[in-house]
Design a protein around this motif. Structure first.
Motif, PDB file in Angstrom:
ATOM      1  N   VAL A   1      63.061   1.584   5.992  1.00 29.06           N
ATOM      2  CA  VAL A   1      63.826   2.653   5.360  1.00 29.06           C
ATOM      3  C   VAL A   1      62.959   3.446   4.394  1.00 29.06           C
ATOM      4  O   VAL A   1      62.982   4.685   4.362  1.00 29.06           O
ATOM      5  N   LEU A   2      62.161   2.722   3.604  1.00 30.68           N
ATOM      6  CA  LEU A   2      61.258   3.405   2.671  1.00 30.68           C
ATOM      7  C   LEU A   2      60.246   4.258   3.419  1.00 30.68           C
ATOM      8  O   LEU A   2      59.869   5.357   2.958  1.00 30.68           O
ATOM      9  N   GLY A   3      59.773   3.779   4.566  1.00 29.57           N
ATOM     10  CA  GLY A   3      58.830   4.564   5.352  1.00 29.57           C
ATOM     11  C   GLY A   3      59.450   5.858   5.845  1.00 29.57           C
ATOM     12  O   GLY A   3      58.812   6.927   5.811  1.00 29.57           O
ATOM     13  N   VAL A   4      60.708   5.762   6.307  1.00 30.87           N
ATOM     14  CA  VAL A   4      61.399   6.972   6.759  1.00 30.87           C
ATOM     15  C   VAL A   4      61.581   7.950   5.598  1.00 30.87           C
ATOM     16  O   VAL A   4      61.361   9.162   5.730  1.00 30.87           O
ATOM     17  N   LEU A   5      61.985   7.404   4.431  1.00 24.30           N
ATOM     18  CA  LEU A   5      62.137   8.261   3.254  1.00 24.30           C
ATOM     19  C   LEU A   5      60.815   8.889   2.851  1.00 24.30           C
ATOM     20  O   LEU A   5      60.758  10.063   2.436  1.00 24.30           O
ATOM     21  N   PHE A   6      59.734   8.133   2.983  1.00 28.87           N
ATOM     22  CA  PHE A   6      58.409   8.665   2.643  1.00 28.87           C
ATOM     23  C   PHE A   6      58.052   9.827   3.566  1.00 28.87           C
ATOM     24  O   PHE A   6      57.575  10.881   3.114  1.00 28.87           O
TER      25      PHE A   6
ATOM     26  N   VAL B   1      54.195  12.756  -6.921  1.00 30.68           N
ATOM     27  CA  VAL B   1      55.378  12.258  -6.203  1.00 30.68           C
ATOM     28  C   VAL B   1      54.994  11.139  -5.242  1.00 30.68           C
ATOM     29  O   VAL B   1      55.655  10.089  -5.193  1.00 30.68           O
ATOM     30  N   ILE B   2      53.912  11.345  -4.481  1.00 30.69           N
ATOM     31  CA  ILE B   2      53.483  10.325  -3.523  1.00 30.69           C
ATOM     32  C   ILE B   2      53.050   9.052  -4.240  1.00 30.69           C
ATOM     33  O   ILE B   2      53.377   7.928  -3.820  1.00 30.69           O
ATOM     34  N   THR B   3      52.314   9.203  -5.336  1.00 32.82           N
ATOM     35  CA  THR B   3      51.855   8.036  -6.095  1.00 32.82           C
ATOM     36  C   THR B   3      53.027   7.236  -6.650  1.00 32.82           C
ATOM     37  O   THR B   3      53.070   6.003  -6.547  1.00 32.82           O
ATOM     38  N   VAL B   4      53.977   7.945  -7.239  1.00 33.50           N
ATOM     39  CA  VAL B   4      55.161   7.265  -7.797  1.00 33.50           C
ATOM     40  C   VAL B   4      55.937   6.562  -6.694  1.00 33.50           C
ATOM     41  O   VAL B   4      56.410   5.424  -6.858  1.00 33.50           O
ATOM     42  N   PHE B   5      56.060   7.214  -5.531  1.00 33.79           N
ATOM     43  CA  PHE B   5      56.784   6.614  -4.405  1.00 33.79           C
ATOM     44  C   PHE B   5      56.102   5.331  -3.952  1.00 33.79           C
ATOM     45  O   PHE B   5      56.764   4.303  -3.713  1.00 33.79           O
ATOM     46  N   LEU B   6      54.778   5.348  -3.816  1.00 33.11           N
ATOM     47  CA  LEU B   6      54.046   4.161  -3.380  1.00 33.11           C
ATOM     48  C   LEU B   6      54.148   3.042  -4.412  1.00 33.11           C
ATOM     49  O   LEU B   6      54.284   1.855  -4.058  1.00 33.11           O
ATOM     50  N   LEU B   7      54.080   3.384  -5.699  1.00 31.64           N
ATOM     51  CA  LEU B   7      54.211   2.365  -6.746  1.00 31.64           C
ATOM     52  C   LEU B   7      55.598   1.729  -6.707  1.00 31.64           C
ATOM     53  O   LEU B   7      55.727   0.500  -6.828  1.00 31.64           O
ATOM     54  N   LEU B   8      56.631   2.554  -6.544  1.00 30.57           N
ATOM     55  CA  LEU B   8      57.981   2.003  -6.468  1.00 30.57           C
ATOM     56  C   LEU B   8      58.141   1.112  -5.243  1.00 30.57           C
ATOM     57  O   LEU B   8      58.808   0.065  -5.305  1.00 30.57           O
ATOM     58  N   THR B   9      57.506   1.492  -4.128  1.00 28.90           N
ATOM     59  CA  THR B   9      57.568   0.661  -2.920  1.00 28.90           C
ATOM     60  C   THR B   9      56.913  -0.696  -3.162  1.00 28.90           C
ATOM     61  O   THR B   9      57.439  -1.748  -2.767  1.00 28.90           O
ATOM     62  N   ALA B  10      55.754  -0.675  -3.826  1.00 26.54           N
ATOM     63  CA  ALA B  10      55.059  -1.929  -4.106  1.00 26.54           C
ATOM     64  C   ALA B  10      55.880  -2.825  -5.026  1.00 26.54           C
ATOM     65  O   ALA B  10      55.996  -4.039  -4.808  1.00 26.54           O
TER      66      ALA B  10
END
Length: 405
Positions: free
Chosen positions: A109-114, A11-20
């Motif tokens: 916003v992405l940071g808060v969601l993370f 989940v964390i990896t996918v989230f970081l990839l989507l952020t990038a």
């Protein structure tokens, strides 16, 4: 726990990839938007060269156009560029959308969601995964007969009721085991006692029979008396055998009924929700006839259990074409009938189908223990109701008679 860690990493990896990917996309869009003013400046120069004039309202990103004679051509606090049109230099001032702020806001916003995602995963771990891990081995230990397995108390509302239910299950199993051991011990003592008591009249029968066989009684009156003694001792043995039969066939299951009230529609909805999807998948037509809703005087859970037993029998012993629930009223009672097509049971077997461990001639190859209808009869009796069966047009029909409140 290991699988949950892997899930967290994914989940964390996918989230970081989507952020990038999102940041890259926003950067490209920002560059494209910031280049629009150059296109408008080129169009402005073409318009001046062709008409000698221009309309600044056509160019939303351009805020001003100045010539060399308007003052210092290269001095301005705004963003600008120099264009040449019809041999004259112009300073074209323009606005630039603040894409950096937009990207920063999106990343905020992405940071808060993370952080919320991390918090949610941590909460799931602490309140669901870890408590479930502590309870993971309890069902296996109970299945092995280890009723002393510790069941940790959980304050979490996710598992509090579950652990309470497992504790009740353990206590119920332990109580049933104690009752079974006590019953087996009492039966064994009874059988031993009766077996011992039988030996006395049996010895007397043998003694009198030998005397008669050897002709020891010459007098007819003595012979008659010996025969009567044999008959009396046989009666004693018959009484003992009757007691043994009664002890062997006495109730081996105890039932508890909590009498209450429930709407008929609630019971029907429970049965429909449980069996309609299953029967639809198997291709069996499941019909529920129209009924007038009423309040039943019964134990709702026990009545539902009886209907479930009837439905299970209809599924196992029917031909899979149609199962129907129909309703009627008679003498202050609600009659609930479950019928199935494809009945192969003989009519002469109907009186025995409610006996414990009885299985009809249609039970070959069908798993079961012959207790379903026996349980229904006992439960309906405890709820002041009745149950009976009949066969009509090759359809097996079981009817529960439930008193209305």
């Amino acid at each position: 726990m290991r699988d949950f860690r892997r899930l967290c990493i994914v989940v964390i990896t996918v989230f970081l990839l989507l952020t990038a990917v999102l940041n890259l996309f926003l950067a490209v869009v920002k560059d494209r938007k910031e280049g629009i003013y150059r296109v408008e400046a080129k169009r402005l120069a073409d318009e001046i060269a062709e008409t000698g004039n221009y309309d600044i309202e056509k160019y939303p990103h351009i805020t001003g156009v100045f010539q060399a004679d308007d003052g210092e051509l290269y001095i301005s606090d705004e963003h600008y560029l120099i264009i040449e049109a019809a041999g004259t230099l112009y300073r074209v001032e323009y606005t630039v959308e603040n894409g950096r702020h937009s990207i920063a806001a999106v990343n905020g916003v992405l940071g808060v969601l993370f952080l919320l995602t991390i918090g949610l995963l941590y909460y799931i771990r602490g309140h669901i995964i870890v408590p479930f891990g502590r309870l993971n081995n309890v069902p296996q230990e109970l299945a092995r007969g280890n009723l002393a397995v510790p069941i940790p108390e959980e304050k979490s509302h996710f598992f509090g009721k579950f652990t309470w239910g497992v504790n009740l299950l353990r206590e119920s199993i332990e109580d049933s085991r104690k009752k079974e051991i006590t019953m087996q011990r009492d039966k064994k003592l009874l059988l031993l006692s009766l077996s011992h008591d039988i030996t006395t009249p049996l010895s007397a029968i043998k003694l009198n029979a030998k005397a008669l066989a050897r002709g020891l009684y010459k007098d007819g009156e003595k012979q008659r008396a010996a025969a009567e003694r044999i008959n009396a001792r046989a009666d004693e043995i018959e009484r003992f055998v009757s007691e043994i039969t009664k002890a062997a066939s006495e109730d081996f299951m105890s039932f508890e009924v909590t009498q209450g009230e429930v709407f008929l529609s609630v019971i029907v909805a429970r049965i429909e929700a449980r069996y309609a999807p299953q029967l639809a998948m198997s291709g069996t037509e499941f019909a529920i006839r129209k009924y007038d809703d009423c309040i039943l005087s019964c134990d709702p859970d026990r009545l539902a259990e009886c209907l479930q037993n009837l439905m299970e029998n209809a599924i196992k012993y029917g031909d899979g074409r149609r199962i129907e629930m129909s309703f009627d009223k008679m003498d202050g009672c609600e009659l609930i009938t479950v019928s199935n097509t494809g009945c192969t049971l003989e009519t002469k077997e109907l009186p025995q189908i409610f006996e414990s461990f009885h299985r009809g001639n249609n039970a070959d190859g069908v798993q079961g223990n012959g207790l379903g209808l026996f349980i229904c009869r006992r439960l309906m009796g405890l709820m002041n109701g009745e149950v009976y069966a009949d066969i009509r047009e090759e359809c097996f029909r079981i009817t529960l008679v439930v008193k209305m409140a």
